[in-house]
Motif scaffolding. Structure first.
Motif, PDB file in Angstrom:
ATOM      1  N   ASN A 272      27.613  47.438  48.488  1.00  0.00           N
ATOM      2  CA  ASN A 272      29.057  47.651  48.645  1.00  0.00           C
ATOM      3  C   ASN A 272      29.872  46.373  48.527  1.00  0.00           C
ATOM      4  O   ASN A 272      31.002  46.303  48.990  1.00  0.00           O
ATOM      5  CB  ASN A 272      29.377  48.358  49.965  1.00  0.00           C
ATOM      6  CG  ASN A 272      28.696  49.701  50.060  1.00  0.00           C
ATOM      7  OD1 ASN A 272      28.617  50.439  49.085  1.00  0.00           O
ATOM      8  ND2 ASN A 272      28.178  50.009  51.231  1.00  0.00           N
ATOM      9  N   THR A 273      29.291  45.322  47.938  1.00  0.00           N
ATOM     10  CA  THR A 273      30.019  44.077  47.722  1.00  0.00           C
ATOM     11  C   THR A 273      30.992  44.263  46.569  1.00  0.00           C
ATOM     12  O   THR A 273      30.631  44.775  45.520  1.00  0.00           O
ATOM     13  CB  THR A 273      29.048  42.932  47.392  1.00  0.00           C
ATOM     14  OG1 THR A 273      28.243  42.686  48.529  1.00  0.00           O
ATOM     15  CG2 THR A 273      29.789  41.677  47.019  1.00  0.00           C
ATOM     16  N   VAL A 274      32.217  43.843  46.784  1.00  0.00           N
ATOM     17  CA  VAL A 274      33.233  43.910  45.737  1.00  0.00           C
ATOM     18  C   VAL A 274      33.375  42.513  45.143  1.00  0.00           C
ATOM     19  O   VAL A 274      33.812  41.588  45.827  1.00  0.00           O
ATOM     20  CB  VAL A 274      34.583  44.397  46.311  1.00  0.00           C
ATOM     21  CG1 VAL A 274      35.646  44.417  45.226  1.00  0.00           C
ATOM     22  CG2 VAL A 274      34.426  45.762  46.957  1.00  0.00           C
ATOM     23  N   PRO A 275      32.991  42.344  43.876  1.00  0.00           N
ATOM     24  CA  PRO A 275      33.139  41.024  43.248  1.00  0.00           C
ATOM     25  C   PRO A 275      34.601  40.728  42.939  1.00  0.00           C
ATOM     26  O   PRO A 275      35.440  41.622  42.904  1.00  0.00           O
ATOM     27  CB  PRO A 275      32.320  41.145  41.957  1.00  0.00           C
ATOM     28  CG  PRO A 275      32.297  42.605  41.654  1.00  0.00           C
ATOM     29  CD  PRO A 275      32.406  43.328  42.974  1.00  0.00           C
ATOM     30  N   TRP A 276      34.880  39.452  42.689  1.00  0.00           N
ATOM     31  CA  TRP A 276      36.206  39.066  42.249  1.00  0.00           C
ATOM     32  C   TRP A 276      36.414  39.521  40.814  1.00  0.00           C
ATOM     33  O   TRP A 276      35.470  39.639  40.041  1.00  0.00           O
ATOM     34  CB  TRP A 276      36.385  37.556  42.341  1.00  0.00           C
ATOM     35  CG  TRP A 276      36.348  37.011  43.735  1.00  0.00           C
ATOM     36  CD1 TRP A 276      36.676  37.662  44.888  1.00  0.00           C
ATOM     37  CD2 TRP A 276      35.964  35.696  44.118  1.00  0.00           C
ATOM     38  NE1 TRP A 276      36.523  36.824  45.966  1.00  0.00           N
ATOM     39  CE2 TRP A 276      36.087  35.608  45.520  1.00  0.00           C
ATOM     40  CE3 TRP A 276      35.529  34.580  43.422  1.00  0.00           C
ATOM     41  CZ2 TRP A 276      35.796  34.451  46.235  1.00  0.00           C
ATOM     42  CZ3 TRP A 276      35.241  33.427  44.125  1.00  0.00           C
ATOM     43  CH2 TRP A 276      35.380  33.362  45.514  1.00  0.00           C
ATOM     44  N   THR A 277      37.663  39.732  40.460  1.00  0.00           N
ATOM     45  CA  THR A 277      38.012  40.194  39.115  1.00  0.00           C
ATOM     46  C   THR A 277      38.954  39.195  38.447  1.00  0.00           C
ATOM     47  O   THR A 277      39.489  38.288  39.091  1.00  0.00           O
ATOM     48  CB  THR A 277      38.724  41.560  39.190  1.00  0.00           C
ATOM     49  OG1 THR A 277      39.967  41.373  39.890  1.00  0.00           O
ATOM     50  CG2 THR A 277      37.875  42.606  39.908  1.00  0.00           C
ATOM     51  N   ALA A 278      39.176  39.404  37.157  1.00  0.00           N
ATOM     52  CA  ALA A 278      40.157  38.590  36.437  1.00  0.00           C
ATOM     53  C   ALA A 278      41.538  38.751  37.066  1.00  0.00           C
ATOM     54  O   ALA A 278      42.337  37.811  37.089  1.00  0.00           O
ATOM     55  CB  ALA A 278      40.173  38.971  34.956  1.00  0.00           C
ATOM     56  N   GLN A 279      41.817  39.932  37.621  1.00  0.00           N
ATOM     57  CA  GLN A 279      43.097  40.175  38.314  1.00  0.00           C
ATOM     58  C   GLN A 279      43.212  39.296  39.559  1.00  0.00           C
ATOM     59  O   GLN A 279      44.286  38.759  39.852  1.00  0.00           O
ATOM     60  CB  GLN A 279      43.223  41.657  38.678  1.00  0.00           C
ATOM     61  CG  GLN A 279      44.539  41.998  39.355  1.00  0.00           C
ATOM     62  CD  GLN A 279      45.745  41.787  38.442  1.00  0.00           C
ATOM     63  OE1 GLN A 279      45.664  42.024  37.233  1.00  0.00           O
ATOM     64  NE2 GLN A 279      46.845  41.337  38.991  1.00  0.00           N
ATOM     65  N   ASP A 280      42.104  39.133  40.302  1.00  0.00           N
ATOM     66  CA  ASP A 280      42.107  38.235  41.466  1.00  0.00           C
ATOM     67  C   ASP A 280      42.421  36.806  41.029  1.00  0.00           C
ATOM     68  O   ASP A 280      43.184  36.093  41.686  1.00  0.00           O
ATOM     69  CB  ASP A 280      40.752  38.258  42.180  1.00  0.00           C
ATOM     70  CG  ASP A 280      40.464  39.568  42.886  1.00  0.00           C
ATOM     71  OD1 ASP A 280      41.393  40.169  43.453  1.00  0.00           O
ATOM     72  OD2 ASP A 280      39.291  39.993  42.877  1.00  0.00           O
ATOM     73  N   PHE A 281      41.827  36.390  39.903  1.00  0.00           N
ATOM     74  CA  PHE A 281      42.087  35.045  39.397  1.00  0.00           C
ATOM     75  C   PHE A 281      43.540  34.902  38.964  1.00  0.00           C
ATOM     76  O   PHE A 281      44.176  33.876  39.213  1.00  0.00           O
ATOM     77  CB  PHE A 281      41.137  34.698  38.244  1.00  0.00           C
ATOM     78  CG  PHE A 281      41.326  33.295  37.734  1.00  0.00           C
ATOM     79  CD1 PHE A 281      41.082  32.202  38.551  1.00  0.00           C
ATOM     80  CD2 PHE A 281      41.745  33.066  36.440  1.00  0.00           C
ATOM     81  CE1 PHE A 281      41.260  30.897  38.086  1.00  0.00           C
ATOM     82  CE2 PHE A 281      41.924  31.775  35.956  1.00  0.00           C
ATOM     83  CZ  PHE A 281      41.679  30.689  36.782  1.00  0.00           C
ATOM     84  N   GLN A 282      44.080  35.941  38.334  1.00  0.00           N
ATOM     85  CA  GLN A 282      45.485  35.929  37.913  1.00  0.00           C
ATOM     86  C   GLN A 282      46.400  35.735  39.128  1.00  0.00           C
ATOM     87  O   GLN A 282      47.348  34.949  39.090  1.00  0.00           O
ATOM     88  CB  GLN A 282      45.817  37.243  37.191  1.00  0.00           C
ATOM     89  CG  GLN A 282      47.126  37.230  36.461  1.00  0.00           C
ATOM     90  CD  GLN A 282      47.067  36.464  35.151  1.00  0.00           C
ATOM     91  OE1 GLN A 282      46.011  36.275  34.571  1.00  0.00           O
ATOM     92  NE2 GLN A 282      48.203  36.012  34.693  1.00  0.00           N
ATOM     93  N   GLU A 283      46.102  36.437  40.225  1.00  0.00           N
ATOM     94  CA  GLU A 283      46.897  36.294  41.453  1.00  0.00           C
ATOM     95  C   GLU A 283      46.770  34.876  42.013  1.00  0.00           C
ATOM     96  O   GLU A 283      47.741  34.274  42.472  1.00  0.00           O
ATOM     97  CB  GLU A 283      46.449  37.328  42.486  1.00  0.00           C
ATOM     98  CG  GLU A 283      47.298  37.346  43.733  1.00  0.00           C
ATOM     99  CD  GLU A 283      46.920  38.450  44.706  1.00  0.00           C
ATOM    100  OE1 GLU A 283      47.831  38.947  45.379  1.00  0.00           O
ATOM    101  OE2 GLU A 283      45.726  38.789  44.805  1.00  0.00           O
TER     102      GLU A 283
END
Length: 191
Positions: A166-177
């Motif tokens: 159930n680990t949620v990895p970081w996304t390109a959207q997280d990096f954009q923020e």
């Protein structure tokens, strides 16, 4: 604190700040980090975020500066050949979408590198998202890097962990923020 476990964190002793994604661990709590760098790692994946305050590269045109820093990173990662390092795209970032208004220009580079961890023989394929903010008035290039492994070699020390369920990895959207939220609070950080 923002939504989804993200939070605005001070960087470089409060001279800068940015929204850091959920599940981030400050690596300076675990080991020595250079004074010109902030490093965060995802608690359950091999992903990492770095902020580097670097000398402004005046000999490089703005349009080529992100590529210059990507190639420098590839050299540090021993991934400087065309077989091990590839730029996918470079695009300018609109200042109207950025909190860091002091930059003269900003760019987002996306690429891949085949890198080893801890000088191992095994190579992992890592997507590199690189944000570059150019601040010539402070003789500084600010580099934000998101390392996102997409293929881990079975021989790598990173292999076999399988992550946490159930680990949620970081996304390109997280990096954009992360990029868009970077803010300068004290210009004295540049010396």
């Amino acid at each position: 604190m923002q939504g989804n476990g993200t939070e605005v964190r001070p960087l470089f002793g409060g001279a800068l700040s940015a929204i850091i994604p959920h599940s981030a661990r400050d690596i300076s709590e675990l080991r020595e980090i250079p004074d010109n760098q902030e490093l965060f790692a995802h608690k359950h994946t091999d992903q990492s975020l770095m902020v580097d305050l670097l000398e402004y590269q005046s000999h490089v045109e703005d349009s080529e500066a992100a590529r210059y820093h990507f190639e420098d990173l590839a050299g540090c990662n021993e991934a400087s050949s065309p077989e091990t390092s590839k730029v996918v795209k470079v695009e300018p970032l609109s200042k109207s979408q950025l909190s860091l208004q002091e930059c003269s220009s900003a760019f987002l580079l996306t690429g891949t590198q085949h890198v080893s961890k801890f000088n191992e023989e095994a190579k992992n394929t890592v997507n590199i998202h690189l944000g570059l903010f150019r601040l010539p008035q402070f003789s500084t290039d600010i580099l934000l890097t998101f390392n996102d492994p997409v293929s881990i070699s079975p021989l790598s020390s990173s292999a076999g962990g399988g992550g946490v369920p159930n680990t949620v990895p970081w996304t390109a959207q997280d990096f954009q923020e992360f990029l868009q939220s970077l803010r300068l609070l004290d210009p004295d950080v540049f010396g």
